[in-house]
Write a protein that holds these residues in place. Structure first.
Motif, PDB file in Angstrom:
ATOM      1  N   LEU A   7       0.818  -1.209   0.000  1.00 27.80           N
ATOM      2  CA  LEU A   7       0.000   0.000   0.000  1.00 27.80           C
ATOM      3  C   LEU A   7       0.855   1.263   0.000  1.00 27.80           C
ATOM      4  N   GLU A   8       0.483   2.185  -0.890  1.00 27.75           N
ATOM      5  CA  GLU A   8       1.074   3.523  -0.921  1.00 27.75           C
ATOM      6  C   GLU A   8      -0.039   4.499  -0.549  1.00 27.75           C
ATOM      7  N   PRO A   9      -0.139   4.871   0.714  1.00 31.61           N
ATOM      8  CA  PRO A   9      -1.302   5.633   1.188  1.00 31.61           C
ATOM      9  C   PRO A   9      -1.456   6.993   0.507  1.00 31.61           C
ATOM     10  N   GLN A  10      -2.698   7.286   0.131  1.00 29.52           N
ATOM     11  CA  GLN A  10      -3.106   8.581  -0.405  1.00 29.52           C
ATOM     12  C   GLN A  10      -2.213   9.062  -1.546  1.00 29.52           C
ATOM     13  N   ARG A  11      -1.819   8.136  -2.407  1.00 30.96           N
ATOM     14  CA  ARG A  11      -0.955   8.510  -3.528  1.00 30.96           C
ATOM     15  C   ARG A  11      -1.743   8.748  -4.813  1.00 30.96           C
ATOM     16  N   PHE A  12      -2.910   8.089  -4.965  1.00 28.62           N
ATOM     17  CA  PHE A  12      -3.544   8.003  -6.276  1.00 28.62           C
ATOM     18  C   PHE A  12      -4.783   8.883  -6.396  1.00 28.62           C
ATOM     19  N   ASP A  13      -4.949   9.429  -7.600  1.00 32.44           N
ATOM     20  CA  ASP A  13      -6.146  10.210  -7.907  1.00 32.44           C
ATOM     21  C   ASP A  13      -7.324   9.303  -8.235  1.00 32.44           C
ATOM     22  N   ALA A  14      -7.036   8.095  -8.658  1.00 35.69           N
ATOM     23  CA  ALA A  14      -8.106   7.142  -8.954  1.00 35.69           C
ATOM     24  C   ALA A  14      -7.600   5.725  -8.787  1.00 35.69           C
ATOM     25  N   VAL A  15      -8.468   4.868  -8.283  1.00 30.44           N
ATOM     26  CA  VAL A  15      -8.238   3.424  -8.285  1.00 30.44           C
ATOM     27  C   VAL A  15      -9.244   2.842  -9.274  1.00 30.44           C
ATOM     28  N   LEU A  16      -8.719   2.207 -10.300  1.00 34.43           N
ATOM     29  CA  LEU A  16      -9.529   1.689 -11.402  1.00 34.43           C
ATOM     30  C   LEU A  16      -9.544   0.171 -11.351  1.00 34.43           C
ATOM     31  N   ALA A  17     -10.719  -0.409 -11.540  1.00 31.89           N
ATOM     32  CA  ALA A  17     -10.846  -1.863 -11.662  1.00 31.89           C
ATOM     33  C   ALA A  17     -11.857  -2.150 -12.764  1.00 31.89           C
ATOM     34  N   ALA A  18     -11.423  -2.844 -13.801  1.00 34.28           N
ATOM     35  CA  ALA A  18     -12.279  -3.146 -14.945  1.00 34.28           C
ATOM     36  C   ALA A  18     -12.674  -4.615 -14.907  1.00 34.28           C
ATOM     37  N   SER A  19     -13.895  -4.875 -14.490  1.00 36.02           N
ATOM     38  CA  SER A  19     -14.421  -6.246 -14.371  1.00 36.02           C
ATOM     39  C   SER A  19     -13.485  -7.138 -13.562  1.00 36.02           C
ATOM     40  N   SER A  20     -12.938  -6.579 -12.489  1.00 37.06           N
ATOM     41  CA  SER A  20     -11.966  -7.333 -11.697  1.00 37.06           C
ATOM     42  C   SER A  20     -12.184  -7.226 -10.191  1.00 37.06           C
ATOM     43  N   PHE A  21     -12.871  -6.187  -9.729  1.00 35.90           N
ATOM     44  CA  PHE A  21     -12.908  -5.938  -8.293  1.00 35.90           C
ATOM     45  C   PHE A  21     -13.691  -7.009  -7.542  1.00 35.90           C
ATOM     46  N   HIS A  22     -14.578  -7.708  -8.238  1.00 39.83           N
ATOM     47  CA  HIS A  22     -15.363  -8.763  -7.589  1.00 39.83           C
ATOM     48  C   HIS A  22     -14.517  -9.987  -7.260  1.00 39.83           C
ATOM     49  N   TRP A  23     -13.266 -10.032  -7.730  1.00 35.54           N
ATOM     50  CA  TRP A  23     -12.357 -11.137  -7.409  1.00 35.54           C
ATOM     51  C   TRP A  23     -11.633 -10.921  -6.084  1.00 35.54           C
ATOM     52  N   ILE A  24     -11.763  -9.745  -5.517  1.00 37.48           N
ATOM     53  CA  ILE A  24     -11.037  -9.408  -4.298  1.00 37.48           C
ATOM     54  C   ILE A  24     -11.997  -9.448  -3.110  1.00 37.48           C
ATOM     55  N   PRO A  25     -11.650 -10.125  -2.034  1.00 37.41           N
ATOM     56  CA  PRO A  25     -12.518 -10.130  -0.851  1.00 37.41           C
ATOM     57  C   PRO A  25     -12.858  -8.704  -0.437  1.00 37.41           C
ATOM     58  N   PRO A  26     -14.122  -8.389  -0.254  1.00 38.33           N
ATOM     59  CA  PRO A  26     -14.514  -6.997   0.020  1.00 38.33           C
ATOM     60  C   PRO A  26     -13.897  -6.421   1.286  1.00 38.33           C
ATOM     61  N   GLU A  27     -13.631  -7.283   2.267  1.00 35.59           N
ATOM     62  CA  GLU A  27     -13.034  -6.779   3.512  1.00 35.59           C
ATOM     63  C   GLU A  27     -11.586  -6.338   3.302  1.00 35.59           C
ATOM     64  N   ILE A  28     -11.005  -6.720   2.171  1.00 34.10           N
ATOM     65  CA  ILE A  28      -9.653  -6.268   1.807  1.00 34.10           C
ATOM     66  C   ILE A  28      -9.713  -5.180   0.750  1.00 34.10           C
ATOM     67  N   GLY A  29     -10.524  -5.407  -0.287  1.00 35.01           N
ATOM     68  CA  GLY A  29     -10.525  -4.532  -1.450  1.00 35.01           C
ATOM     69  C   GLY A  29     -10.945  -3.100  -1.164  1.00 35.01           C
ATOM     70  N   TYR A  30     -12.093  -2.933  -0.524  1.00 33.29           N
ATOM     71  CA  TYR A  30     -12.610  -1.575  -0.338  1.00 33.29           C
ATOM     72  C   TYR A  30     -11.755  -0.726   0.601  1.00 33.29           C
ATOM     73  N   PRO A  31     -11.376  -1.230   1.789  1.00 27.85           N
ATOM     74  CA  PRO A  31     -10.546  -0.382   2.657  1.00 27.85           C
ATOM     75  C   PRO A  31      -9.172  -0.088   2.060  1.00 27.85           C
ATOM     76  N   LYS A  32      -8.596  -1.040   1.337  1.00 22.15           N
ATOM     77  CA  LYS A  32      -7.265  -0.803   0.767  1.00 22.15           C
ATOM     78  C   LYS A  32      -7.345   0.203  -0.376  1.00 22.15           C
TER      79      LYS A  32
END
Length: 275
Positions: free
Chosen positions: A114-139
């Protein structure tokens, strides 16, 4: 909502990390060739709403073989793209050669440092549903600047016309009854995507969720459509002999209906800001 969450648990983030890393390897090249791209008008709308420019820094989660990446890289912005599948990673490197501002990392989002508060956008194209939500959203929220945006792009599965679907259904009932699923018209696909967007809000890490969608029509050859089916998870997990019989039956029905297939699907986005 519970049905969708249970489906994702069973088919996506329910798999262990090593399974997810190699899940698409048997169909990596087919995925790159025949998975639909994201409509230009939809991408332009996303870029406008998220206020992206050449000065932006984007993190793409699970870029695959770079289906969506070039549409954003062409802005000239800095992109860090993480992709756990080694076959997708190598294909993405080839695709992104014209974009020197794109950095590719062969790792999962879970493993990514993790690089905290570095990005203007986090993009996921038909991929975010592969990540456990308890990890994906907070990260994802932690990686964003306070005024940044989570961008979730989606292309739903391509659907033949209903009459052809009914003919193909008899083949599935014969050779792969476990793959029988209800027909997804555009209304159904929009409802499913709305539930995915709601999950971002319910995570407690994002607010001001904005979503839009459009219906897309495309024409595939019989070979392209069968190749496409082989990139969908339910078909990927079939045993070799069963898959061979299924696809032979599907080809027979498809070729009886002509050389090409008219298909439709819903393409959509969700954009949200971190809390």
């Amino acid at each position: 909502m519970q049905d969708l969450k249970q489906t994702l648990q069973n088919e996506c983030y329910g798999k262990d990390l090593e399974q997810r890393k190699h899940w698409y390897s048997p169909a990596a090249k087919a995925y790159q060739q025949v998975r639909p791209r994201y409509p230009k008008d939809l991408v332009e709308r996303v870029i406008d709403l998220a206020q992206l420019s050449s000065n932006s820094t984007l993190l793409e989660v699970g870029c695959g073989p770079a289906i969506a990446t070039p549409a954003f890289a062409v802005l000239g912005c800095r992109m860090v793209c993480v992709e756990p599948n080694p076959d997708f990673y190598h294909l993405a490197r080839q695709t992104c050669e014209p974009y020197p501002n794109v950095e590719l990392q062969n790792c999962s989002f879970e493993e990514w440092e993790l690089e905290p508060q570095r990005f203007d956008a986090v993009l996921a194209a038909s991929s975010f549903h592969w990540i456990p939500p308890e990890i994906g959203y907070p990260k994802a929220a932690a990686a964003l600047r306070p005024d940044g945006h989570l961008i979730l792009l989606w292309n739903k599965e391509l659907q033949p016309r209903y009459e052809l679907y009914q003919q193909l259904l008899t083949v599935y009932q014969t050779y792969a009854p476990s793959l029988n699923r209800s027909y997804e018209d555009s209304t159904t696909q929009v409802a499913i995507l709305d539930e995915l967007g709601q999950m971002a809000f319910e995570s407690g890490h994002f607010k001001d969720v904005v979503s839009e969608h459009m219906e897309v029509e495309v024409t595939y050859s019989v070979d392209q459509y069968l190749m496409l089916l082989n990139t969908y998870s339910p078909h990927l997990k079939l045993e070799t002999e069963q898959k061979q019989k299924l696809f032979e039956g599907l080809r027979q029905v498809l070729e009886q209906n002509g050389d090409t297939i008219e298909l439709s699907y819903v393409s959509a986005f969700h954009i949200a800001r971190p809390i």
